[in-house]
Design a protein around this motif. Sequence first.
Motif, PDB file in Angstrom:
ATOM      1  N   ALA A 164      34.959 -43.453  34.814  1.00  0.00           N
ATOM      2  CA  ALA A 164      34.067 -43.108  35.921  1.00  0.00           C
ATOM      3  C   ALA A 164      34.747 -43.296  37.269  1.00  0.00           C
ATOM      4  O   ALA A 164      34.414 -42.624  38.241  1.00  0.00           O
ATOM      5  N   GLU A 165      35.736 -44.225  37.331  1.00  0.00           N
ATOM      6  CA  GLU A 165      36.458 -44.475  38.575  1.00  0.00           C
ATOM      7  C   GLU A 165      37.630 -43.522  38.778  1.00  0.00           C
ATOM      8  O   GLU A 165      38.302 -43.570  39.807  1.00  0.00           O
ATOM      9  N   GLY A 166      37.921 -42.674  37.785  1.00  0.00           N
ATOM     10  CA  GLY A 166      38.997 -41.706  37.925  1.00  0.00           C
ATOM     11  C   GLY A 166      40.307 -42.093  37.271  1.00  0.00           C
ATOM     12  O   GLY A 166      41.308 -41.387  37.420  1.00  0.00           O
ATOM     13  N   TRP A 167      40.338 -43.216  36.536  1.00  0.00           N
ATOM     14  CA  TRP A 167      41.571 -43.640  35.865  1.00  0.00           C
ATOM     15  C   TRP A 167      41.686 -42.962  34.505  1.00  0.00           C
ATOM     16  O   TRP A 167      40.674 -42.705  33.839  1.00  0.00           O
ATOM     17  N   PRO A 168      42.930 -42.654  34.045  1.00  0.00           N
ATOM     18  CA  PRO A 168      43.104 -42.083  32.710  1.00  0.00           C
ATOM     19  C   PRO A 168      42.566 -43.015  31.622  1.00  0.00           C
ATOM     20  O   PRO A 168      42.573 -44.240  31.791  1.00  0.00           O
TER      21      PRO A 168
ATOM     22  N   ILE B  72      36.100 -20.563  23.254  1.00  0.00           N
ATOM     23  CA  ILE B  72      37.529 -20.422  22.981  1.00  0.00           C
ATOM     24  C   ILE B  72      37.876 -18.933  23.008  1.00  0.00           C
ATOM     25  O   ILE B  72      37.191 -18.108  22.401  1.00  0.00           O
ATOM     26  N   SER B  73      38.930 -18.603  23.727  1.00  0.00           N
ATOM     27  CA  SER B  73      39.301 -17.199  23.928  1.00  0.00           C
ATOM     28  C   SER B  73      39.887 -16.592  22.655  1.00  0.00           C
ATOM     29  O   SER B  73      40.162 -17.293  21.673  1.00  0.00           O
ATOM     30  N   ALA B  74      40.112 -15.290  22.722  1.00  0.00           N
ATOM     31  CA  ALA B  74      40.718 -14.586  21.589  1.00  0.00           C
ATOM     32  C   ALA B  74      42.113 -15.101  21.289  1.00  0.00           C
ATOM     33  O   ALA B  74      42.598 -14.998  20.157  1.00  0.00           O
ATOM     34  N   ALA B  75      42.768 -15.712  22.286  1.00  0.00           N
ATOM     35  CA  ALA B  75      44.097 -16.279  22.076  1.00  0.00           C
ATOM     36  C   ALA B  75      44.043 -17.682  21.478  1.00  0.00           C
ATOM     37  O   ALA B  75      45.085 -18.291  21.217  1.00  0.00           O
ATOM     38  N   GLY B  76      42.824 -18.213  21.275  1.00  0.00           N
ATOM     39  CA  GLY B  76      42.685 -19.533  20.654  1.00  0.00           C
ATOM     40  C   GLY B  76      42.761 -20.692  21.624  1.00  0.00           C
ATOM     41  O   GLY B  76      42.967 -21.835  21.205  1.00  0.00           O
ATOM     42  N   VAL B  77      42.569 -20.421  22.924  1.00  0.00           N
ATOM     43  CA  VAL B  77      42.717 -21.486  23.920  1.00  0.00           C
ATOM     44  C   VAL B  77      41.442 -21.634  24.746  1.00  0.00           C
ATOM     45  O   VAL B  77      40.594 -20.737  24.813  1.00  0.00           O
ATOM     46  N   GLY B  78      41.316 -22.808  25.377  1.00  0.00           N
ATOM     47  CA  GLY B  78      40.194 -23.100  26.259  1.00  0.00           C
ATOM     48  C   GLY B  78      40.502 -24.370  27.043  1.00  0.00           C
ATOM     49  O   GLY B  78      41.464 -25.085  26.735  1.00  0.00           O
ATOM     50  N   ALA B  79      39.692 -24.654  28.056  1.00  0.00           N
ATOM     51  CA  ALA B  79      39.934 -25.841  28.884  1.00  0.00           C
ATOM     52  C   ALA B  79      38.616 -26.482  29.269  1.00  0.00           C
ATOM     53  O   ALA B  79      37.697 -25.805  29.750  1.00  0.00           O
ATOM     54  N   LEU B  80      38.518 -27.790  29.036  1.00  0.00           N
ATOM     55  CA  LEU B  80      37.342 -28.543  29.454  1.00  0.00           C
ATOM     56  C   LEU B  80      37.460 -29.031  30.893  1.00  0.00           C
ATOM     57  O   LEU B  80      36.474 -29.408  31.508  1.00  0.00           O
ATOM     58  N   GLY B  81      38.689 -29.082  31.409  1.00  0.00           N
ATOM     59  CA  GLY B  81      38.878 -29.655  32.731  1.00  0.00           C
ATOM     60  C   GLY B  81      38.796 -31.170  32.680  1.00  0.00           C
ATOM     61  O   GLY B  81      39.130 -31.798  31.674  1.00  0.00           O
ATOM     62  N   GLU B  82      38.311 -31.775  33.771  1.00  0.00           N
ATOM     63  CA  GLU B  82      38.220 -33.237  33.830  1.00  0.00           C
ATOM     64  C   GLU B  82      36.905 -33.715  33.227  1.00  0.00           C
ATOM     65  O   GLU B  82      35.833 -33.230  33.572  1.00  0.00           O
ATOM     66  N   ILE B  83      37.012 -34.668  32.319  1.00  0.00           N
ATOM     67  CA  ILE B  83      35.844 -35.287  31.703  1.00  0.00           C
ATOM     68  C   ILE B  83      35.798 -36.751  32.140  1.00  0.00           C
ATOM     69  O   ILE B  83      36.761 -37.493  31.942  1.00  0.00           O
ATOM     70  N   ARG B  84      34.696 -37.184  32.735  1.00  0.00           N
ATOM     71  CA  ARG B  84      34.528 -38.568  33.164  1.00  0.00           C
ATOM     72  C   ARG B  84      33.647 -39.306  32.151  1.00  0.00           C
ATOM     73  O   ARG B  84      32.564 -38.840  31.806  1.00  0.00           O
TER      74      ARG B  84
ATOM     75  N   SER C 163      26.938 -48.791  46.883  1.00  0.00           N
ATOM     76  CA  SER C 163      27.131 -48.332  45.500  1.00  0.00           C
ATOM     77  C   SER C 163      28.337 -49.074  44.937  1.00  0.00           C
ATOM     78  O   SER C 163      29.442 -48.935  45.456  1.00  0.00           O
ATOM     79  N   VAL C 164      28.113 -49.875  43.896  1.00  0.00           N
ATOM     80  CA  VAL C 164      29.122 -50.808  43.407  1.00  0.00           C
ATOM     81  C   VAL C 164      29.558 -50.427  41.991  1.00  0.00           C
ATOM     82  O   VAL C 164      28.717 -50.153  41.127  1.00  0.00           O
ATOM     83  N   THR C 165      30.873 -50.403  41.784  1.00  0.00           N
ATOM     84  CA  THR C 165      31.440 -50.219  40.446  1.00  0.00           C
ATOM     85  C   THR C 165      32.213 -51.474  40.079  1.00  0.00           C
ATOM     86  O   THR C 165      33.060 -51.939  40.837  1.00  0.00           O
ATOM     87  N   TYR C 166      31.898 -52.024  38.934  1.00  0.00           N
ATOM     88  CA  TYR C 166      32.529 -53.254  38.457  1.00  0.00           C
ATOM     89  C   TYR C 166      33.742 -52.920  37.614  1.00  0.00           C
ATOM     90  O   TYR C 166      33.674 -52.105  36.695  1.00  0.00           O
TER      91      TYR C 166
ATOM     92  N   ALA D  22      37.881 -61.214  39.402  1.00  0.00           N
ATOM     93  CA  ALA D  22      36.981 -60.103  39.110  1.00  0.00           C
ATOM     94  C   ALA D  22      37.222 -59.014  40.152  1.00  0.00           C
ATOM     95  O   ALA D  22      37.608 -59.304  41.289  1.00  0.00           O
ATOM     96  N   ALA D  23      37.009 -57.760  39.772  1.00  0.00           N
ATOM     97  CA  ALA D  23      37.265 -56.634  40.665  1.00  0.00           C
ATOM     98  C   ALA D  23      36.004 -55.796  40.832  1.00  0.00           C
ATOM     99  O   ALA D  23      35.281 -55.529  39.868  1.00  0.00           O
ATOM    100  N   PHE D  24      35.758 -55.391  42.079  1.00  0.00           N
ATOM    101  CA  PHE D  24      34.627 -54.529  42.397  1.00  0.00           C
ATOM    102  C   PHE D  24      35.070 -53.469  43.399  1.00  0.00           C
ATOM    103  O   PHE D  24      35.885 -53.742  44.285  1.00  0.00           O
ATOM    104  N   HIS D  25      34.527 -52.280  43.257  1.00  0.00           N
ATOM    105  CA  HIS D  25      34.674 -51.228  44.277  1.00  0.00           C
ATOM    106  C   HIS D  25      33.283 -50.924  44.795  1.00  0.00           C
ATOM    107  O   HIS D  25      32.328 -50.770  44.021  1.00  0.00           O
ATOM    108  N   ALA D  26      33.148 -50.836  46.121  1.00  0.00           N
ATOM    109  CA  ALA D  26      31.846 -50.542  46.723  1.00  0.00           C
ATOM    110  C   ALA D  26      32.028 -49.506  47.818  1.00  0.00           C
ATOM    111  O   ALA D  26      33.074 -49.453  48.479  1.00  0.00           O
ATOM    112  N   GLU D  27      31.007 -48.694  48.014  1.00  0.00           N
ATOM    113  CA  GLU D  27      31.071 -47.709  49.089  1.00  0.00           C
ATOM    114  C   GLU D  27      29.674 -47.365  49.580  1.00  0.00           C
ATOM    115  O   GLU D  27      28.678 -47.554  48.877  1.00  0.00           O
ATOM    116  N   THR D  28      29.643 -46.878  50.821  1.00  0.00           N
ATOM    117  CA  THR D  28      28.379 -46.449  51.415  1.00  0.00           C
ATOM    118  C   THR D  28      28.687 -45.494  52.552  1.00  0.00           C
ATOM    119  O   THR D  28      29.841 -45.383  53.006  1.00  0.00           O
ATOM    120  N   LEU D  29      27.681 -44.785  53.012  1.00  0.00           N
ATOM    121  CA  LEU D  29      27.794 -43.900  54.177  1.00  0.00           C
ATOM    122  C   LEU D  29      26.994 -44.483  55.327  1.00  0.00           C
ATOM    123  O   LEU D  29      25.833 -44.886  55.143  1.00  0.00           O
TER     124      LEU D  29
END
Length: 273
Positions: A11-15, A70-82, A208-211, A224-231
């Motif tokens: 959810a934080e964008g890490w692999p 899946i295309s006729a060539a047997g390929v497709g792409a999901l893109g980024e999955i979180r 908005s806090v992510t642990y 312990a690590a936290f990321h927080a953000e707001t507007l």
Amino acid sequence: MNGLTAEIRSAEGWPVPGAVLTVTDMNGRQLARAAAGETGMAATAPLPPGMHTAVVTAPGHQPVARVIRISAAGVGALGEIRLEREADAIALPPPGPWTIDPMHSTVQATARHLGIAGIKARFAEVSGRLDISGVFERSSGFAEIKAATVDTGIGMRDDHLRSSDFLDIERFPLITFTGNGFRRTGGDTWVMPGELVLHGQTRPVELSVTYGGYGPDPWGGVRAAFHAETLLHREDFAIDYNAVVRAGIAAVGTTVKIELDMELVQGEQLPTM
């Protein structure tokens, strides 16, 4: 040649290495299975053309399912999955005081410049603590930022930000946030409501806090690590600098994004390193 590809991230964008991509036909028969590498990329062998179901799984995370063509060539792409973490898979920090480590914490503000670009400012000095309750949602926290430490990398601009047009550090040297309680919004995400004191104004703010988890450090402590953000809106804090450069375009946008990446050390004092 690859078949179906996916970029799998937390959810934080890490692999998420080791996450599994499984493809089945519409009758549930498995067609392919592939594990993500260190970069989070997963790719199957070429697949039969048509509509199929792709499922992404990883230990401690909620599965994600997609219908993919899946295309006729047997390929497709999901893109980024979180992938969101499962709520019961997260070990919360033990109750008690946790102290912000300013050497491993950052506070960053981003504002629009001329309506087209983002200007980032970092505050170099932050301190505070988080008091973890036995019931995590009842925890409280406090953070203090020295306004004079604002740094965009350009001295003239920093001096302007410290002036009465913006932070007015002579009159208001500190920016503080006092939070009371957490409200869970996801497996590892919460909202912390509280009060922000900025430029002499006190306003309610929700972070908005992510642990990120907790564990031992190399110096014999526990962190312990936290990321927080707001507007924020500058006008809410009586920062109403409104220079206009052309056709109604403001030099500095009125909305400011605040991001905090915090490392906290268990206990009331920081260790001597």
